[in-house]
Structures are given as C-alpha cells and as structure tokens.
Design a protein around this motif. Structure first.
Motif, PDB file in Angstrom:
ATOM      1  N   ILE A   1      29.598  38.515  51.827  1.00 24.12           N
ATOM      2  CA  ILE A   1      30.325  39.776  51.982  1.00 24.12           C
ATOM      3  C   ILE A   1      29.967  40.666  50.806  1.00 24.12           C
ATOM      4  CG2 ILE A   1      32.599  40.864  51.911  1.00 24.12           C
ATOM      5  CD1 ILE A   1      33.723  38.428  53.327  1.00 24.12           C
ATOM      6  N   ASN A   2      29.685  41.927  51.081  1.00 19.59           N
ATOM      7  CA  ASN A   2      29.543  42.881  49.981  1.00 19.59           C
ATOM      8  C   ASN A   2      30.660  43.901  50.111  1.00 19.59           C
ATOM      9  OD1 ASN A   2      28.481  45.588  51.041  1.00 19.59           O
ATOM     10  ND2 ASN A   2      27.105  44.143  52.024  1.00 19.59           N
ATOM     11  N   ILE A   3      31.150  44.350  48.956  1.00 17.89           N
ATOM     12  CA  ILE A   3      32.235  45.320  48.939  1.00 17.89           C
ATOM     13  C   ILE A   3      32.050  46.251  47.758  1.00 17.89           C
ATOM     14  CG2 ILE A   3      33.699  43.633  47.740  1.00 17.89           C
ATOM     15  CD1 ILE A   3      36.149  45.092  48.927  1.00 17.89           C
ATOM     16  N   GLY A   4      32.186  47.530  48.031  1.00 10.32           N
ATOM     17  CA  GLY A   4      32.187  48.543  46.983  1.00 10.32           C
ATOM     18  C   GLY A   4      33.566  49.151  46.922  1.00 10.32           C
ATOM     19  N   ILE A   5      34.141  49.201  45.734  1.00  6.30           N
ATOM     20  CA  ILE A   5      35.480  49.758  45.537  1.00  6.30           C
ATOM     21  C   ILE A   5      35.325  50.931  44.575  1.00  6.30           C
ATOM     22  CG2 ILE A   5      37.830  49.296  44.755  1.00  6.30           C
ATOM     23  CD1 ILE A   5      37.169  46.283  45.350  1.00  6.30           C
ATOM     24  N   PHE A   6      35.876  52.077  44.946  1.00  6.00           N
ATOM     25  CA  PHE A   6      35.689  53.247  44.097  1.00  6.00           C
ATOM     26  C   PHE A   6      36.947  54.103  44.050  1.00  6.00           C
ATOM     27  CE2 PHE A   6      34.195  53.937  48.357  1.00  6.00           C
ATOM     28  CZ  PHE A   6      34.607  55.205  48.710  1.00  6.00           C
ATOM     29  N   VAL A   7      37.062  54.854  42.961  1.00  7.58           N
ATOM     30  CA  VAL A   7      38.190  55.767  42.766  1.00  7.58           C
ATOM     31  C   VAL A   7      37.679  57.198  42.855  1.00  7.58           C
ATOM     32  CG1 VAL A   7      39.657  54.201  41.440  1.00  7.58           C
ATOM     33  CG2 VAL A   7      37.915  55.559  40.256  1.00  7.58           C
ATOM     34  N   ARG A   8      38.583  58.113  43.152  1.00  2.33           N
ATOM     35  CA  ARG A   8      38.210  59.511  43.348  1.00  2.33           C
ATOM     36  C   ARG A   8      38.154  60.309  42.055  1.00  2.33           C
ATOM     37  NH1 ARG A   8      42.845  59.291  46.983  1.00  2.33           N
ATOM     38  NH2 ARG A   8      42.130  57.947  48.630  1.00  2.33           N
ATOM     39  N   ARG A   9      39.034  59.967  41.103  1.00  2.00           N
ATOM     40  CA  ARG A   9      39.173  60.794  39.900  1.00  2.00           C
ATOM     41  C   ARG A   9      38.568  60.115  38.679  1.00  2.00           C
ATOM     42  NH1 ARG A   9      45.445  62.122  40.922  1.00  2.00           N
ATOM     43  NH2 ARG A   9      45.486  59.966  40.279  1.00  2.00           N
ATOM     44  N   GLU A  10      37.960  60.913  37.835  1.00  2.00           N
ATOM     45  CA  GLU A  10      37.307  60.433  36.620  1.00  2.00           C
ATOM     46  C   GLU A  10      38.266  59.646  35.736  1.00  2.00           C
ATOM     47  OE1 GLU A  10      34.262  59.555  34.244  1.00  2.00           O
ATOM     48  OE2 GLU A  10      34.011  60.774  36.035  1.00  2.00           O
ATOM     49  N   GLU A  11      39.509  60.106  35.601  1.00  2.00           N
ATOM     50  CA  GLU A  11      40.467  59.443  34.706  1.00  2.00           C
ATOM     51  C   GLU A  11      40.848  58.036  35.184  1.00  2.00           C
ATOM     52  OE1 GLU A  11      42.827  62.490  37.223  1.00  2.00           O
ATOM     53  OE2 GLU A  11      40.939  62.452  36.125  1.00  2.00           O
ATOM     54  N   GLU A  12      40.566  57.706  36.438  1.00  2.00           N
ATOM     55  CA  GLU A  12      40.863  56.369  36.964  1.00  2.00           C
ATOM     56  C   GLU A  12      39.706  55.384  36.757  1.00  2.00           C
ATOM     57  OE1 GLU A  12      43.610  58.131  40.605  1.00  2.00           O
ATOM     58  OE2 GLU A  12      41.502  57.641  40.943  1.00  2.00           O
ATOM     59  N   TRP A  13      38.523  55.901  36.446  1.00  2.00           N
ATOM     60  CA  TRP A  13      37.325  55.077  36.371  1.00  2.00           C
ATOM     61  C   TRP A  13      37.405  53.993  35.298  1.00  2.00           C
ATOM     62  CZ3 TRP A  13      33.743  52.449  38.235  1.00  2.00           C
ATOM     63  CH2 TRP A  13      32.636  52.039  37.516  1.00  2.00           C
ATOM     64  N   ASP A  14      37.793  54.338  34.071  1.00  2.00           N
ATOM     65  CA  ASP A  14      37.874  53.330  33.011  1.00  2.00           C
ATOM     66  C   ASP A  14      38.844  52.216  33.381  1.00  2.00           C
ATOM     67  OD1 ASP A  14      35.942  54.107  31.213  1.00  2.00           O
ATOM     68  OD2 ASP A  14      37.302  55.383  30.049  1.00  2.00           O
ATOM     69  N   TRP A  15      39.935  52.588  34.044  1.00  2.16           N
ATOM     70  CA  TRP A  15      40.894  51.568  34.463  1.00  2.16           C
ATOM     71  C   TRP A  15      40.265  50.647  35.520  1.00  2.16           C
ATOM     72  CZ3 TRP A  15      42.852  50.685  39.351  1.00  2.16           C
ATOM     73  CH2 TRP A  15      43.803  49.670  39.427  1.00  2.16           C
ATOM     74  N   LEU A  16      39.629  51.227  36.548  1.00  2.00           N
ATOM     75  CA  LEU A  16      39.053  50.421  37.626  1.00  2.00           C
ATOM     76  C   LEU A  16      38.010  49.450  37.099  1.00  2.00           C
ATOM     77  CD1 LEU A  16      38.938  49.989  40.766  1.00  2.00           C
ATOM     78  CD2 LEU A  16      36.913  51.440  40.702  1.00  2.00           C
ATOM     79  N   ARG A  17      37.070  49.937  36.287  1.00  2.00           N
ATOM     80  CA  ARG A  17      35.987  49.072  35.794  1.00  2.00           C
ATOM     81  C   ARG A  17      36.510  48.000  34.846  1.00  2.00           C
ATOM     82  NH1 ARG A  17      33.957  49.855  30.838  1.00  2.00           N
ATOM     83  NH2 ARG A  17      34.774  51.590  29.649  1.00  2.00           N
ATOM     84  N   SER A  18      37.612  48.291  34.133  1.00  2.00           N
ATOM     85  CA  SER A  18      38.195  47.302  33.226  1.00  2.00           C
ATOM     86  C   SER A  18      39.035  46.279  33.984  1.00  2.00           C
ATOM     87  CB  SER A  18      39.051  48.000  32.163  1.00  2.00           C
ATOM     88  OG  SER A  18      38.261  48.885  31.393  1.00  2.00           O
ATOM     89  N   PHE A  19      39.696  46.721  35.046  1.00  2.00           N
ATOM     90  CA  PHE A  19      40.558  45.837  35.834  1.00  2.00           C
ATOM     91  C   PHE A  19      39.765  44.925  36.766  1.00  2.00           C
ATOM     92  CE2 PHE A  19      42.968  45.059  39.766  1.00  2.00           C
ATOM     93  CZ  PHE A  19      44.043  44.351  39.246  1.00  2.00           C
ATOM     94  N   LEU A  20      38.785  45.489  37.462  1.00  3.49           N
ATOM     95  CA  LEU A  20      38.071  44.737  38.505  1.00  3.49           C
ATOM     96  C   LEU A  20      36.897  43.941  37.943  1.00  3.49           C
ATOM     97  CD1 LEU A  20      37.885  46.859  41.766  1.00  3.49           C
ATOM     98  CD2 LEU A  20      39.031  44.689  41.392  1.00  3.49           C
ATOM     99  N   ASN A  21      37.194  42.823  37.352  1.00  4.79           N
ATOM    100  CA  ASN A  21      36.138  41.921  36.892  1.00  4.79           C
ATOM    101  C   ASN A  21      35.997  40.784  37.897  1.00  4.79           C
ATOM    102  OD1 ASN A  21      38.279  40.163  36.313  1.00  4.79           O
ATOM    103  ND2 ASN A  21      38.424  40.918  34.214  1.00  4.79           N
ATOM    104  N   VAL A  22      35.111  39.859  37.640  1.00  2.00           N
ATOM    105  CA  VAL A  22      34.868  38.751  38.577  1.00  2.00           C
ATOM    106  C   VAL A  22      36.130  37.898  38.747  1.00  2.00           C
ATOM    107  CG1 VAL A  22      33.571  36.614  38.932  1.00  2.00           C
ATOM    108  CG2 VAL A  22      32.376  38.682  38.224  1.00  2.00           C
ATOM    109  N   ALA A  23      36.805  37.595  37.654  1.00  2.72           N
ATOM    110  CA  ALA A  23      38.028  36.774  37.739  1.00  2.72           C
ATOM    111  C   ALA A  23      39.086  37.465  38.596  1.00  2.72           C
ATOM    112  CB  ALA A  23      38.569  36.484  36.339  1.00  2.72           C
ATOM    113  N   GLN A  24      39.193  38.787  38.461  1.00  2.44           N
ATOM    114  CA  GLN A  24      40.186  39.529  39.245  1.00  2.44           C
ATOM    115  C   GLN A  24      39.823  39.521  40.728  1.00  2.44           C
ATOM    116  OE1 GLN A  24      43.123  40.900  37.916  1.00  2.44           O
ATOM    117  NE2 GLN A  24      43.555  40.869  40.081  1.00  2.44           N
ATOM    118  N   MET A  25      38.543  39.636  41.066  1.00  2.00           N
ATOM    119  CA  MET A  25      38.140  39.587  42.476  1.00  2.00           C
ATOM    120  C   MET A  25      38.491  38.233  43.073  1.00  2.00           C
ATOM    121  SD  MET A  25      37.080  40.785  45.291  1.00  2.00           S
ATOM    122  CE  MET A  25      36.572  42.424  44.861  1.00  2.00           C
ATOM    123  N   LYS A  26      38.250  37.174  42.317  1.00  2.00           N
ATOM    124  CA  LYS A  26      38.617  35.838  42.801  1.00  2.00           C
ATOM    125  C   LYS A  26      40.111  35.758  43.037  1.00  2.00           C
ATOM    126  CE  LYS A  26      34.842  33.446  40.425  1.00  2.00           C
ATOM    127  NZ  LYS A  26      34.512  32.485  39.353  1.00  2.00           N
TER     128      LYS A  26
END
Length: 190
Positions: A99-124
């Motif tokens: 399965i491939n999945i791309g998860i993205f946010v609309r606003r620039e201010e949310e980007w640092d949070w998304l990339r910091s939150f969504l790591n491999v351990a979090q996906m598991k």
C-alpha cells in the motif's frame, strides 16, 4: 473524488460460486539474462538491441527517511483528540502486495507539525491491529507538497487479485488513516 470512508468493496463474488482466480506473484530474473531491445511494429518491423546497464544493484529494502530537525510536538501548544482528516488529506492505493499513501496538509504552518508527527513508528501505531511485524515501512517527505509519503510492504498479501482484505486495492487505506483520532494542535482547527 468522494466516497464513504472504508467503502471499497472488492466486487469479488467468487465466494458465492467457487472459481479459479489469478494470483499475483512477482518473480526476479537476473537482469544479465535478458535480451533487452526496442521493437517497432508495423509493416517494416524493426528491433534494436539496447544492451545492459553498466552496473547492477542487488534488490532489497530501500532506505527510508525520518524527519530531519523534527520539531518538539509540545511546541505547537494545546491539543485535542480529533481525526487526522480534520487537517490532512490523503491518497492511497496498491502497488502489488503493498500500500502506498501520501498524507498532506493545506497550510504551511501545519507542515512542521505533520512531518514531525508522522514518522514510521506513528504510521505503525495508526495501523493498529492491522500492523504485522513482517511488514516493512518506507517513508519520504515532499516538502514543496507539504506531504509525507509511505509505502507499507505486505498488507495486501499476494496482491489485489488474491488479497483477502476487504480493501484489496488499498484505496480506502487513506481514509482509514485520516479517520484515526490523534492529538491535533487546537490552533490548526480554528
């Protein structure tokens, strides 16, 4: 594209009347044994040998990339448990048994949070009981798209046509992950 989260029936009615079915099984062939060529079809068919690459690589798990310079999640302030889909969009599908999945946010201010939150351990963790230790996760970031992309190797068994999963195409996986409740910074929900 709109649909009900998780409503991705396979359309497989084989269980009503037993029948034979196609099983996807990738095979590996040593590249040096192939006669690689380009073929032009038509009244004057021609073929041109293209030869082999100058070097080969062994097939194996590819590198994945965790966030560099992750931001402490506490820096985003007060959080509330809400579905990830309240601030993120996703697109998912199958690649054979994966399965491939791309998860993205609309606003620039949310980007640092998304990339910091969504790591491999979090996906598991987001996969919950659907995670199995035989799976392998590959992760990469697309900064200009404000997206984190994952390939999860193995969840679809032997592939779409022989998967026992209700979502044999992996199309509803994005909605499944977006529906998971996580601590989202309140300031992103305003």
């Amino acid at each position: 594209m709109q649909h009900f989260a998780g409503a991705c029936a396979s359309g497989d009615t084989r269980t009503a009347i037993p029948k034979t079915f196609l099983a996807y099984y990738p095979g590996l062939i040593e590249q040096s044994t192939l006669n690689e060529a380009v073929h032009f079809c038509g009244s004057a068919s021609k073929s041109f040998a293209v030869g082999h690459p100058p070097q080969y690589e062994a097939v194996g798990p590819r590198d994945h990339y965790e966030t560099e310079n992750a931001v402490d999640l506490g820096a985003f302030g007060l959080t509330i448990m809400r579905p990830l889909g309240d601030i993120a969009l996703a697109r998912s599908g199958d690649k054979g048994a994966n399965i491939n999945i791309g998860i993205f946010v609309r606003r620039e201010e949310e980007w640092d949070w998304l990339r910091s939150f969504l790591n491999v351990a979090q996906m598991k963790a987001l996969m919950g009981h659907d995670w199995h230790p035989t799976f392998h996760v590959e992760r990469i970031e697309f900064e200009h798209l404000r997206a984190v992309h994952f390939v999860i190797y193995g969840p679809l068994g032997r592939g779409v046509s022989s998967s026992s999963r209700l979502d044999s195409l992996g199309k509803a996986f994005g909605e499944y992950i977006r529906d998971r409740h996580i601590p989202i910074p309140v300031k992103f929900l305003a």
